[in-house]
Write a protein that holds these residues in place. Structure first.
Motif, PDB file in Angstrom:
ATOM      1  N   ASP A 311       0.957  -1.155  -0.254  1.00 38.88           N
ATOM      2  CA  ASP A 311      -0.337  -0.055  -0.268  1.00 38.88           C
ATOM      3  C   ASP A 311       0.863   1.344  -0.370  1.00 38.88           C
ATOM      4  N   ASN A 312       0.454   2.450  -0.055  1.00 38.92           N
ATOM      5  CA  ASN A 312       0.915   3.771   0.068  1.00 38.92           C
ATOM      6  C   ASN A 312       2.254   3.548  -0.804  1.00 38.92           C
ATOM      7  N   VAL A 313       2.227   3.833  -2.048  1.00 37.06           N
ATOM      8  CA  VAL A 313       3.283   3.577  -3.498  1.00 37.06           C
ATOM      9  C   VAL A 313       2.610   4.871  -4.122  1.00 37.06           C
ATOM     10  N   ALA A 314       3.720   6.235  -4.130  1.00 39.42           N
ATOM     11  CA  ALA A 314       3.124   6.695  -5.515  1.00 39.42           C
ATOM     12  C   ALA A 314       4.239   7.043  -6.163  1.00 39.42           C
ATOM     13  N   LEU A 315       3.470   6.709  -8.009  1.00 40.87           N
ATOM     14  CA  LEU A 315       4.198   7.323  -8.847  1.00 40.87           C
ATOM     15  C   LEU A 315       5.150   8.025  -9.197  1.00 40.87           C
ATOM     16  N   LEU A 316       5.975   8.026 -10.325  1.00 42.98           N
ATOM     17  CA  LEU A 316       6.836   9.644 -10.329  1.00 42.98           C
ATOM     18  C   LEU A 316       6.770   9.270 -12.028  1.00 42.98           C
ATOM     19  N   ASN A 317       7.070  10.853 -12.619  1.00 45.25           N
ATOM     20  CA  ASN A 317       7.107   9.783 -14.079  1.00 45.25           C
ATOM     21  C   ASN A 317       7.710  11.080 -14.966  1.00 45.25           C
ATOM     22  N   LEU A 318       9.063  10.960 -15.074  1.00 43.44           N
ATOM     23  CA  LEU A 318      10.293  11.746 -16.130  1.00 43.44           C
ATOM     24  C   LEU A 318       9.627  11.213 -17.685  1.00 43.44           C
ATOM     25  N   GLU A 319       8.737  12.346 -17.826  1.00 44.34           N
ATOM     26  CA  GLU A 319       9.732  12.542 -19.831  1.00 44.34           C
ATOM     27  C   GLU A 319       8.927  13.178 -20.457  1.00 44.34           C
ATOM     28  N   SER A 330      19.233   9.161 -16.179  1.00 46.53           N
ATOM     29  CA  SER A 330      18.906   8.412 -14.732  1.00 46.53           C
ATOM     30  C   SER A 330      19.817   8.278 -14.144  1.00 46.53           C
ATOM     31  N   LYS A 331      21.249   8.649 -13.792  1.00 48.77           N
ATOM     32  CA  LYS A 331      21.762   9.201 -13.207  1.00 48.77           C
ATOM     33  C   LYS A 331      21.106  10.219 -12.159  1.00 48.77           C
ATOM     34  N   ARG A 332      21.030  11.370 -13.166  1.00 50.14           N
ATOM     35  CA  ARG A 332      20.452  12.437 -12.258  1.00 50.14           C
ATOM     36  C   ARG A 332      19.486  12.395 -11.461  1.00 50.14           C
ATOM     37  N   LEU A 333      18.707  11.883 -11.999  1.00 44.51           N
ATOM     38  CA  LEU A 333      17.356  11.264 -11.374  1.00 44.51           C
ATOM     39  C   LEU A 333      17.638  10.779 -10.269  1.00 44.51           C
ATOM     40  N   PHE A 334      18.454   9.300 -10.326  1.00 42.64           N
ATOM     41  CA  PHE A 334      18.534   8.831  -9.431  1.00 42.64           C
ATOM     42  C   PHE A 334      19.636   9.882  -7.790  1.00 42.64           C
ATOM     43  N   GLU A 335      20.450  10.230  -8.633  1.00 35.32           N
ATOM     44  CA  GLU A 335      21.077  11.372  -7.988  1.00 35.32           C
ATOM     45  C   GLU A 335      19.922  11.934  -6.971  1.00 35.32           C
ATOM     46  N   ALA A 336      19.508  12.651  -7.803  1.00 34.18           N
ATOM     47  CA  ALA A 336      18.184  13.725  -6.828  1.00 34.18           C
ATOM     48  C   ALA A 336      17.624  12.440  -5.873  1.00 34.18           C
ATOM     49  N   LEU A 337      17.392  11.773  -6.210  1.00 35.82           N
ATOM     50  CA  LEU A 337      16.248  11.096  -4.569  1.00 35.82           C
ATOM     51  C   LEU A 337      17.467  10.438  -3.380  1.00 35.82           C
ATOM     52  N   SER A 338      18.263  10.472  -4.109  1.00 39.29           N
ATOM     53  CA  SER A 338      19.550   9.575  -3.181  1.00 39.29           C
ATOM     54  C   SER A 338      20.747  11.015  -2.231  1.00 39.29           C
TER      55      SER A 338
END
Ligand code: ADP
Ligand code: ASP
Ligand code: MG
Length: 381
Positions: A311-319, A330-338
């Motif tokens: 439960d309680n999952v959100a989907l984020l779409n970068l397009e 992808s590297k920058r996207l994952f880095e932003a979150l980590s």
């Protein structure tokens, strides 16, 4: 040697404990019995901790309920003339718990240590009471505190099991102690400085698996309130039915995605030594349950064994078409979150490279969106 783990609902009250006693009496070989806190107690303990940290005056309200829940099986299962020792054990621990909560309330101290210390009372109380109940119901057992067997170390602010020292402690203890029934509290552990730690919510399954691994047990039996791992969450999907046989890999997939009947880290120590797990129902021991082992066999050649969900999952779409064929997105996207310490649950990218979709916990969704918007400010503008 077998390891049997009884979860919170199996040890919740005198009625369920009478089922546990029958199961233990029917065992013919040496066993290690791992027990959880009485069902719901860990939630009550952590609820009080939360209220104390929020400086809410009613933070001690759950203490009475905790006392009542533990007194019930004592009064129902132990002869009255033998109750005083365990009742004073209970009262002393509840007083100690109250003092700890008072200190946390006054100092507003939020530490991982508080969390583990408060949560540990559930298993400390349940294991002591269950041992006493077993004694007066025809099952002699030896008690061993899991904090002397399972050692953890801190890694990225999480307590993880120190494998080598844990195996050494468990094998050394069982070499000296060959009792027919050894009773161990689940969930709790300690670090090298002797401070109480835990293996995470639902961690008693993992405690049992670690012990099974160190002792190269013949089997690990997880005794719970349902007759195995089901094709879907049995309390939500009424047509769900127990799955007779699963491979480790299949069980791991189902448990990682929400089949709470097994705590996900539990499988690794068992895979390592090829120890089978059987999930059984304490309230219907004659039911076959689910066997999980290294063999990938399937009834009727079916491929899909079950469906699990979280439960309680959100989907984020970068397009955007600007992403196509460009390296490093992808590297920058994952880095932003980590950088924000946000965990990613799931990732998909279409082969068109036009979009990347991520799953994060709902409570992280807003900060994840802000971090991504900031990282890609230029492209978005
Ligand atoms: P215990 O207290 O014995 O550790 P848990 O509450 O942790 O028990 O796990 C058992 C519960 O897991 C079941 O009562 C059921 O509601 C839930 N559950 C969710 N998905 C599944 C599934 N696929 N199969 C079996 N149980 C499931
Ligand atoms: N009592 C702990 C919890 O509720 C551990 C367990 O039950 O496995 O998370
Ligand atoms: Mg559980």
């Amino acid at each position: 040697m077998k390891v049997l783990k009884f979860g919170g609902t199996s040890v919740a009250n005198s009625k369920s404990l009478s089922k546990v006693i029958e199961i233990l009496k029917s065992q013919s070989e040496p066993i290690v019995v791992v027990v959880s806190a009485l069902g719901g107690i860990t939630d009550l303990l952590l609820g009080m901790l939360q209220l104390a940290l929020e400086r809410k005056e009613n933070f001690k309200d759950n203490l009475d309920e905790i006392e009542k829940r533990h007194l019930e099986p004592i009064k129902a299962c132990i002869p009255i003339q033998n109750q005083s020792g365990i009742i004073s054990f209970l009262k002393n621990h509840l007083n100690e718990l109250e003092s700890r909560l008072d200190a946390i309330f006054l100092l507003e101290e939020v530490t991982v240590k508080n969390n583990a210390t408060i949560a540990s009372y559930g298993e400390i109380l349940s294991s002591a009471i269950i041992q006493e109940i077993l004694k007066y119901n025809g099952v002699e057992s030896v008690f061993k505190d899991a904090r002397e067997l399972i050692q953890t170390e801190s890694n990225n602010n999480r307590d993880i099991v120190s494998e080598a020292s844990t195996i050494k402690k468990i094998t050394a203890y069982f070499k000296e102690n060959q009792s027919k029934v050894v009773l161990v509290p689940g969930f709790i552990s300690s670090n090298a400085s002797g401070e109480t730690t835990t293996l995470g919510r639902g961690g008693s399954d993992y405690s049992a698996a670690i012990i099974a691994n160190a002792l190269e047990a013949k089997v690990l039996e997880i005794w719970t309130d349902v007759s195995g791992m089901y094709t879907a969450h049995p309390k939500i999907v009424t047509q769900a039915k127990p799955i007779k046989k699963l491979s480790y890999y299949e069980a791991m997939e189902l448990s990682h995605f929400g089949a709470k009947v097994i705590y996900p880290p539990t499988l690794q120590p068992l895979v390592e030594k090829n120890i089978p797990i059987v999930i059984k129902n304490t309230f219907a021991p004659e039911d076959e349950g689910t066997l999980i082992d290294g063999n990938a066999s399937s009834e009727n050649g079916e491929i899909v064994k079950g469906i699990s969900h979280i439960d309680n999952v959100a989907l984020l779409n970068l397009e955007g078409s600007g992403m196509i064929g460009i390296t490093g997105f992808s590297k920058r996207l994952f880095e932003a979150l980590s950088d924000e310490d946000i965990n990613i649950i799931m990732i998909t990218q279409a082969s068109s490279e036009h979009s990347i979709c991520l799953g994060v916990r709902s409570e992280d969704a807003l900060s994840a969106k802000e971090a991504i918007d900031q990282k890609f400010e230029f492209e978005i503008s």
